[in-house]
Scaffold this motif. Structure first.
Motif, PDB file in Angstrom:
ATOM      1  N   ILE A 210      -0.383   5.179   7.211  1.00 19.71           N
ATOM      2  CA  ILE A 210      -0.985   3.913   7.654  1.00 19.71           C
ATOM      3  C   ILE A 210      -2.055   4.258   8.701  1.00 19.71           C
ATOM      4  CG2 ILE A 210       0.796   3.553   9.458  1.00 19.71           C
ATOM      5  CD1 ILE A 210       0.610   0.496   8.663  1.00 19.71           C
ATOM      6  N   HIS A 211      -3.144   3.483   8.737  1.00 18.54           N
ATOM      7  CA  HIS A 211      -4.221   3.781   9.686  1.00 18.54           C
ATOM      8  C   HIS A 211      -4.825   2.495  10.243  1.00 18.54           C
ATOM      9  CE1 HIS A 211      -7.021   2.757   6.441  1.00 18.54           C
ATOM     10  NE2 HIS A 211      -6.445   3.659   5.649  1.00 18.54           N
ATOM     11  N   GLN A 212      -5.809   2.664  11.124  1.00 23.53           N
ATOM     12  CA  GLN A 212      -6.390   1.506  11.808  1.00 23.53           C
ATOM     13  C   GLN A 212      -7.062   0.538  10.831  1.00 23.53           C
ATOM     14  OE1 GLN A 212      -5.208   1.256  14.534  1.00 23.53           O
ATOM     15  NE2 GLN A 212      -5.584   2.903  15.990  1.00 23.53           N
ATOM     16  N   GLY A 213      -7.565   1.057   9.715  1.00 24.10           N
ATOM     17  CA  GLY A 213      -8.195   0.186   8.716  1.00 24.10           C
ATOM     18  C   GLY A 213      -7.190  -0.815   8.162  1.00 24.10           C
ATOM     19  N   HIS A 214      -5.983  -0.345   7.851  1.00 22.72           N
ATOM     20  CA  HIS A 214      -4.930  -1.235   7.347  1.00 22.72           C
ATOM     21  C   HIS A 214      -4.577  -2.293   8.395  1.00 22.72           C
ATOM     22  CE1 HIS A 214      -3.571   2.561   5.007  1.00 22.72           C
ATOM     23  NE2 HIS A 214      -4.193   1.767   4.144  1.00 22.72           N
ATOM     24  N   LEU A 215      -4.422  -1.814   9.625  1.00 17.26           N
ATOM     25  CA  LEU A 215      -3.964  -2.711  10.691  1.00 17.26           C
ATOM     26  C   LEU A 215      -5.020  -3.767  11.020  1.00 17.26           C
ATOM     27  CD1 LEU A 215      -2.339   0.153  12.724  1.00 17.26           C
ATOM     28  CD2 LEU A 215      -1.073  -1.750  11.704  1.00 17.26           C
TER      29      LEU A 215
ATOM     30  N   GLY B 128       0.836  -1.199   0.000  1.00 17.45           N
ATOM     31  CA  GLY B 128       0.000   0.000   0.000  1.00 17.45           C
ATOM     32  C   GLY B 128       0.864   1.239   0.000  1.00 17.45           C
ATOM     33  N   THR B 129       0.247   2.358  -0.249  1.00 17.64           N
ATOM     34  CA  THR B 129       0.998   3.611  -0.182  1.00 17.64           C
ATOM     35  C   THR B 129       1.238   3.982   1.282  1.00 17.64           C
ATOM     36  OG1 THR B 129      -0.245   4.232  -2.148  1.00 17.64           O
ATOM     37  CG2 THR B 129       1.101   5.924  -1.174  1.00 17.64           C
ATOM     38  N   PHE B 130       0.259   3.647   2.117  1.00 15.06           N
ATOM     39  CA  PHE B 130       0.351   3.927   3.552  1.00 15.06           C
ATOM     40  C   PHE B 130       0.742   5.379   3.823  1.00 15.06           C
ATOM     41  CE2 PHE B 130       1.466  -0.762   3.349  1.00 15.06           C
ATOM     42  CZ  PHE B 130       0.191  -1.186   3.712  1.00 15.06           C
TER      43      PHE B 130
ATOM     44  N   ALA C 241     -15.867  -3.335   9.460  1.00  9.63           N
ATOM     45  CA  ALA C 241     -16.051  -2.141   8.635  1.00  9.63           C
ATOM     46  C   ALA C 241     -15.448  -0.905   9.292  1.00  9.63           C
ATOM     47  CB  ALA C 241     -17.539  -1.931   8.379  1.00  9.63           C
ATOM     48  N   LEU C 242     -14.303  -0.515   8.821  1.00  4.05           N
ATOM     49  CA  LEU C 242     -13.697   0.730   9.284  1.00  4.05           C
ATOM     50  C   LEU C 242     -13.685   1.662   8.078  1.00  4.05           C
ATOM     51  CD1 LEU C 242     -10.667  -0.528  11.432  1.00  4.05           C
ATOM     52  CD2 LEU C 242     -12.863   0.297  12.230  1.00  4.05           C
ATOM     53  N   ALA C 243     -14.652   2.537   8.050  1.00  3.84           N
ATOM     54  CA  ALA C 243     -14.800   3.383   6.858  1.00  3.84           C
ATOM     55  C   ALA C 243     -13.816   4.544   6.899  1.00  3.84           C
ATOM     56  CB  ALA C 243     -16.242   3.883   6.758  1.00  3.84           C
ATOM     57  N   ILE C 244     -12.534   4.182   6.996  1.00  2.00           N
ATOM     58  CA  ILE C 244     -11.517   5.236   6.983  1.00  2.00           C
ATOM     59  C   ILE C 244     -10.502   4.944   5.897  1.00  2.00           C
ATOM     60  CG2 ILE C 244     -11.776   5.890   9.419  1.00  2.00           C
ATOM     61  CD1 ILE C 244      -9.349   4.235  10.073  1.00  2.00           C
ATOM     62  N   SER C 245      -9.879   5.974   5.436  1.00  2.00           N
ATOM     63  CA  SER C 245      -8.866   5.830   4.397  1.00  2.00           C
ATOM     64  C   SER C 245      -7.766   6.846   4.678  1.00  2.00           C
ATOM     65  CB  SER C 245      -9.484   6.116   3.028  1.00  2.00           C
ATOM     66  OG  SER C 245      -9.946   7.459   3.005  1.00  2.00           O
ATOM     67  N   SER C 246      -6.647   6.642   4.027  1.00  2.00           N
ATOM     68  CA  SER C 246      -5.552   7.603   4.192  1.00  2.00           C
ATOM     69  C   SER C 246      -5.985   8.973   3.690  1.00  2.00           C
ATOM     70  CB  SER C 246      -4.314   7.137   3.426  1.00  2.00           C
ATOM     71  OG  SER C 246      -3.901   5.870   3.870  1.00  2.00           O
ATOM     72  N   SER C 247      -6.753   8.987   2.609  1.00  2.00           N
ATOM     73  CA  SER C 247      -7.208  10.289   2.072  1.00  2.00           C
ATOM     74  C   SER C 247      -7.989  11.044   3.139  1.00  2.00           C
ATOM     75  CB  SER C 247      -8.128  10.134   0.860  1.00  2.00           C
ATOM     76  OG  SER C 247      -7.825   9.020   0.131  1.00  2.00           O
ATOM     77  N   TYR C 248      -8.821  10.290   3.845  1.00  2.00           N
ATOM     78  CA  TYR C 248      -9.638  10.915   4.883  1.00  2.00           C
ATOM     79  C   TYR C 248      -8.746  11.494   5.991  1.00  2.00           C
ATOM     80  CZ  TYR C 248     -13.069  11.231   8.697  1.00  2.00           C
ATOM     81  OH  TYR C 248     -13.845  11.668   9.732  1.00  2.00           O
TER      82      TYR C 248
ATOM     83  N   ALA D 271      -5.237  -7.460   0.476  1.00  2.00           N
ATOM     84  CA  ALA D 271      -5.619  -6.149  -0.075  1.00  2.00           C
ATOM     85  C   ALA D 271      -7.118  -5.980   0.023  1.00  2.00           C
ATOM     86  CB  ALA D 271      -5.196  -6.053  -1.539  1.00  2.00           C
ATOM     87  N   GLY D 272      -7.545  -4.761  -0.073  1.00  2.00           N
ATOM     88  CA  GLY D 272      -8.969  -4.504  -0.187  1.00  2.00           C
ATOM     89  C   GLY D 272      -9.431  -5.085  -1.520  1.00  2.00           C
ATOM     90  N   ALA D 273     -10.639  -5.608  -1.578  1.00  2.00           N
ATOM     91  CA  ALA D 273     -11.121  -6.210  -2.826  1.00  2.00           C
ATOM     92  C   ALA D 273     -11.048  -5.199  -3.971  1.00  2.00           C
ATOM     93  CB  ALA D 273     -12.548  -6.713  -2.640  1.00  2.00           C
TER      94      ALA D 273
ATOM     95  N   TRP E 190      -1.188  -1.122  -6.625  1.00  2.00           N
ATOM     96  CA  TRP E 190      -1.597  -1.485  -5.280  1.00  2.00           C
ATOM     97  C   TRP E 190      -2.969  -0.978  -4.924  1.00  2.00           C
ATOM     98  CZ3 TRP E 190       1.363  -5.104  -3.905  1.00  2.00           C
ATOM     99  CH2 TRP E 190       2.748  -5.047  -4.062  1.00  2.00           C
ATOM    100  N   THR E 191      -3.231   0.225  -5.294  1.00  2.00           N
ATOM    101  CA  THR E 191      -4.401   0.857  -4.673  1.00  2.00           C
ATOM    102  C   THR E 191      -5.341   1.444  -5.708  1.00  2.00           C
ATOM    103  OG1 THR E 191      -3.190   2.914  -4.521  1.00  2.00           O
ATOM    104  CG2 THR E 191      -3.117   1.485  -2.605  1.00  2.00           C
ATOM    105  N   PRO E 192      -6.628   1.483  -5.343  1.00  2.00           N
ATOM    106  CA  PRO E 192      -7.602   2.044  -6.253  1.00  2.00           C
ATOM    107  C   PRO E 192      -7.479   3.557  -6.301  1.00  2.00           C
ATOM    108  CG  PRO E 192      -8.653   1.433  -4.204  1.00  2.00           C
ATOM    109  CD  PRO E 192      -7.245   0.977  -4.128  1.00  2.00           C
TER     110      PRO E 192
END
Ligand code: ATP
Ligand code: MG
Length: 263
Positions: free
Chosen positions: A58-63, A53-55, A206-213, A150-152, A261-263
């Motif tokens: 990095i956040h709780q969703g990844h972990l 991932g780009t990380f 479901a952790l609706a968080i992303s690095s962008s957020y 990875a995320g689907a 890696w990432t969408p």
């Protein structure tokens, strides 16, 4: 001694010969990461998770995703591999690889089942998933089964990338069904058309968080507490990352197509 040298990576980086002469003689990367470098050496079947991932950050969703994949698939551990120079995300500056690596290390510190590899950050040029998987496959003996987590949604991006059939051959996929993404029949069909992908889906909390957020919140001066581990938040604050007025903390990324890696 630098962090990398401590990890036995050697001054010449992932592809250098400094730290593992035998591996280097055979043209293998010296070390994937010290904690899991010797996985599979006893010849017994074992599964290892790889999370790319780009990380940024990095956040709780990844972990949580990595932890739940570890549990679901009986993985001996999970190696986080931050991208070096992602071919995409050219629409924005991506934080320097060394800093993303530092944040990942801070996030996994204290968890013996997790580790971070500088394999991609140390590699010059654009990052391609297929090269990383090849390097990992080359490093580990055949009794080590690699699970690429990875995320689907991200899996389809990888499948659309070049050499997708080769990517499919090199690793199995553990695909997290991330909030807001439905695994439809057309998704499965497209995947199948691009290679013999072996994908196991698993539902991650479901952790609706992303690095962008997180970046967006940081830019607005909002709190990142509980969205990422405290040590990561402290690095972000100390370095002033993602603040609109601090563009020097990020390195501009050159052109290219989508990230594998990432969408
Ligand atoms: P960005 O918003 O910058 O795209 P991101 O949060 O998607 O960042 P990446 O580094 O792009 O993070 O993603 C790395 C991997 O983690 C991808 O496979 C992605 O699908 C997965 N991932 C990201 N966020 C989550 C989450 N909340 N739950 C499960 N998986 C996630
Ligand atoms: Mg993403």
């Amino acid at each position: 001694m630098t962090g990398r040298e401590q990890e036995g990576w050697g001054r010449r980086g992932a592809w250098g010969a400094a730290s593992a002469p035998a591996a280097a003689r055979e043209g293998r990367p010296a070390v994937v990461c010290p904690r899991f470098d010797g996985v599979g050496a006893d010849g017994a079947p074992v599964r290892l998770g790889i999370m790319g991932g780009t990380f940024d950050p990095i956040h709780q969703g990844h972990l949580a995703c990595a932890e739940q994949a570890r549990e679901a698939f009986g993985l001996a551990g999970v190696v986080f591999v931050p991208t070096g120079r992602p071919a995409f995300k050219r629409d924005r500056a991506v934080t320097d690889g060394a800093v993303r690596l530092e944040m990942c290390r801070a996030a996994v510190a204290g968890n013996p089942a997790f580790a971070v590899s500088p394999l991609e950050v140390d590699r010059p040029g654009i990052t391609y998933a297929v090269d990383t998987l090849r390097a990992l496959r080359h490093h580990y003996p055949a009794n080590v089964e690699l699970f690429f987590i990875a995320g689907a949604d991200a899996i389809l991006s990888i499948a659309r990338w070049h050499e997708s059939a080769e990517v499919a051959r090199l690793a199995r996929f553990a695909a997290a069904t991330r909030p807001g993404f439905e695994v439809t029949e057309s998704f499965k069909e497209e995947l199948a058309s691009r290679g013999a992908f072996r994908v196991d889906y698993f539902e991650v909390t479901a952790l609706a968080i992303s690095s962008s957020y997180l970046r967006e919140r940081a830019a607005r001066g909002l709190s990142l507490r509980y969205l990422t581990p405290d040590p990561v938040r402290e690095i972000i604050e100390a370095r002033g990352l993602y603040r609109l007025e601090a563009p020097t903390t990020a390195a501009a990324v050159g052109g290219g197509k989508e990230s594998p890696w990432t969408p």
